[in-house]
Design a protein around this motif. Structure first.
Motif, PDB file in Angstrom:
ATOM      1  N   LEU A  50       0.847  -1.192   0.000  1.00  0.00           N
ATOM      2  CA  LEU A  50       0.000   0.000   0.000  1.00  0.00           C
ATOM      3  C   LEU A  50       0.881   1.239   0.000  1.00  0.00           C
ATOM      4  O   LEU A  50       1.721   1.418   0.881  1.00  0.00           O
ATOM      5  CB  LEU A  50      -0.914   0.006   1.230  1.00  0.00           C
ATOM      6  N   GLU A  51       0.664   2.110  -0.982  1.00  0.00           N
ATOM      7  CA  GLU A  51       1.484   3.301  -1.159  1.00  0.00           C
ATOM      8  C   GLU A  51       0.758   4.531  -0.624  1.00  0.00           C
ATOM      9  O   GLU A  51      -0.402   4.767  -0.967  1.00  0.00           O
ATOM     10  CB  GLU A  51       1.776   3.477  -2.650  1.00  0.00           C
ATOM     11  N   SER A  52       1.421   5.305   0.222  1.00  0.00           N
ATOM     12  CA  SER A  52       0.871   6.601   0.603  1.00  0.00           C
ATOM     13  C   SER A  52       1.087   7.562  -0.570  1.00  0.00           C
ATOM     14  O   SER A  52       2.163   7.592  -1.160  1.00  0.00           O
ATOM     15  CB  SER A  52       1.535   7.126   1.878  1.00  0.00           C
ATOM     16  N   ASP A  94       7.415   5.921  -1.418  1.00  0.00           N
ATOM     17  CA  ASP A  94       7.760   6.634  -2.642  1.00  0.00           C
ATOM     18  C   ASP A  94       8.360   7.975  -2.225  1.00  0.00           C
ATOM     19  O   ASP A  94       7.695   8.771  -1.551  1.00  0.00           O
ATOM     20  CB  ASP A  94       6.500   6.836  -3.490  1.00  0.00           C
ATOM     21  N   THR A  95       9.603   8.225  -2.611  1.00  0.00           N
ATOM     22  CA  THR A  95      10.286   9.431  -2.137  1.00  0.00           C
ATOM     23  C   THR A  95       9.576  10.709  -2.571  1.00  0.00           C
ATOM     24  O   THR A  95       9.617  11.706  -1.851  1.00  0.00           O
ATOM     25  CB  THR A  95      11.750   9.469  -2.622  1.00  0.00           C
ATOM     26  N   PHE A  96       8.923  10.694  -3.718  1.00  0.00           N
ATOM     27  CA  PHE A  96       8.198  11.885  -4.180  1.00  0.00           C
ATOM     28  C   PHE A  96       7.055  12.208  -3.224  1.00  0.00           C
ATOM     29  O   PHE A  96       6.903  13.352  -2.778  1.00  0.00           O
ATOM     30  CB  PHE A  96       7.665  11.655  -5.589  1.00  0.00           C
ATOM     31  N   HIS A  97       6.239  11.220  -2.891  1.00  0.00           N
ATOM     32  CA  HIS A  97       5.107  11.456  -2.000  1.00  0.00           C
ATOM     33  C   HIS A  97       5.566  11.768  -0.582  1.00  0.00           C
ATOM     34  O   HIS A  97       5.015  12.656   0.074  1.00  0.00           O
ATOM     35  CB  HIS A  97       4.195  10.227  -1.991  1.00  0.00           C
ATOM     36  N   LEU A  98       6.574  11.037  -0.095  1.00  0.00           N
ATOM     37  CA  LEU A  98       7.062  11.270   1.261  1.00  0.00           C
ATOM     38  C   LEU A  98       7.624  12.672   1.417  1.00  0.00           C
ATOM     39  O   LEU A  98       7.421  13.320   2.453  1.00  0.00           O
ATOM     40  CB  LEU A  98       8.131  10.235   1.625  1.00  0.00           C
ATOM     41  N   ASN A  99       8.318  13.150   0.405  1.00  0.00           N
ATOM     42  CA  ASN A  99       8.931  14.472   0.481  1.00  0.00           C
ATOM     43  C   ASN A  99       7.887  15.576   0.616  1.00  0.00           C
ATOM     44  O   ASN A  99       8.148  16.622   1.215  1.00  0.00           O
ATOM     45  CB  ASN A  99       9.784  14.714  -0.761  1.00  0.00           C
TER      46      ASN A  99
END
Length: 302
Positions: free
Chosen positions: A173-175, A207-212
């Motif tokens: 599951l991806e945030s 996902d580094t894009f979403h986490l950032n």
């Protein structure tokens, strides 16, 4: 599934072990309509797998819509001949190109979204791969109680997890950032859903894009939620190839290593200025970092 081992304070570095880490590139299967918004190499399997192999990646993450229209054996044979693994199958375009989701008010749409994902689970099982859940989870909608949306999601997540379990397919599951959906934006919200679903094969991915965008501190988030993470997407701050903008990839990758993560990393990026250039620039930038941090050796191919 027990969550008692979760520690908010972070992770503890683990001793060096056999390197299972893979550096992969996202590839769209030919059933996915060609579009600039697709974050994957597009074309025939021979062309896309050939480019990924030629550029020195370890494997691919497949983006697909209708696996039944594909020749699974031929895909596997092409991957094997080129020395590539198939690590994960992405479900994103079920929503992106078809508009289907698990939380649509229309029961028929919800059922079709589940059917499509179960077909992708069968496809992933053929390659001993994982699947991810991104935008197909849907979103909160005006006029639909939030509790109802969450109940639809939990029911769908349990159904696909139970379908995937005997096929040995993990689900990640991806945030996803608020700019793409208003449902499950942070790792805390994703972990809450994992706990509610309560299935051992239903985990998290990062996902580094979403986490950032969504996490107060990208690096602390990786540390805090690493015990539940089974897959990683890499892109720069602007969703373009790593090294294009301001993401500190050396620190990002070291943080994953220090948390004991030994799984796959895959680019998920806009294919700009073109697919070949994006793939080449990504590996040129990331390759030396992974060699230094993980001790990754580039694959030897003819």
């Amino acid at each position: 599934m027990s969550t008692k081992t979760f520690k908010k304070e972070g992770c503890v570095p683990k001793a060096r072990r056999k390197l299972n880490m893979k550096l992969c590139y996202q590839v769209a299967t030919p059933d996915v309509a060609v579009d600039e918004s697709v974050t994957a190499y597009q074309g025939s399997i021979e062309e896309t797998f050939g480019a990924v192999s030629r550029n020195g990646y370890d494997g691919v993450e497949l983006m697909t819509l209708s696996p039944s229209a594909l020749d699974w054996a031929a895909i596997g044979q092409t991957a094997q001949a080129l020395g590539l693994c198939v690590d994960l199958v992405c479900t994103g375009e079920i929503f992106g190109q078809l508009g289907l989701s698990f939380t649509d008010p229309d029961a028929g749409v919800r059922a079709e979204a589940i059917r499509r994902v179960e077909e992708i689970i069968d496809f992933a099982a053929f390659f001993s791969a994982k699947i991810n859940i991104g935008r197909v989870r849907g979103q909160y909608r005006r006029g639909v109680p939030r509790q109802q949306t969450e109940e639809w999601a939990v029911d769908a997540f349990r159904q696909i997890s139970d379908y995937a379990a005997p096929r040995s397919v993990p689900i990640a599951l991806e945030s996803v950032t608020i700019m793409q959906t208003n449902f499950i934006n942070t790792l805390a919200e994703a972990l809450d859903m994992v706990r509610r679903v309560d299935r051992p094969n239903f985990r998290l991915m990062m996902d580094t894009f979403h986490l950032n965008i969504e996490e107060p501190d990208l690096f602390e988030a990786i540390k805090a939620y690493s015990p539940y993470n089974i897959h990683v997407h890499l892109s720069d701050n602007n969703r373009r190839h790593p090294g294009n903008c301001g993401m500190d990839f050396v620190r990002v990758i070291r943080t994953f290593r220090d948390c004991g993560y030994n799984g796959s990393f895959c680019t998920e990026i806009y294919q700009t200025p073109d697919m070949e250039t994006a793939a080449k620039r990504s590996i040129t930038y990331l390759g030396p970092i992974f060699e230094d941090v993980y001790g990754r050796t580039p694959p030897k191919r003819p």
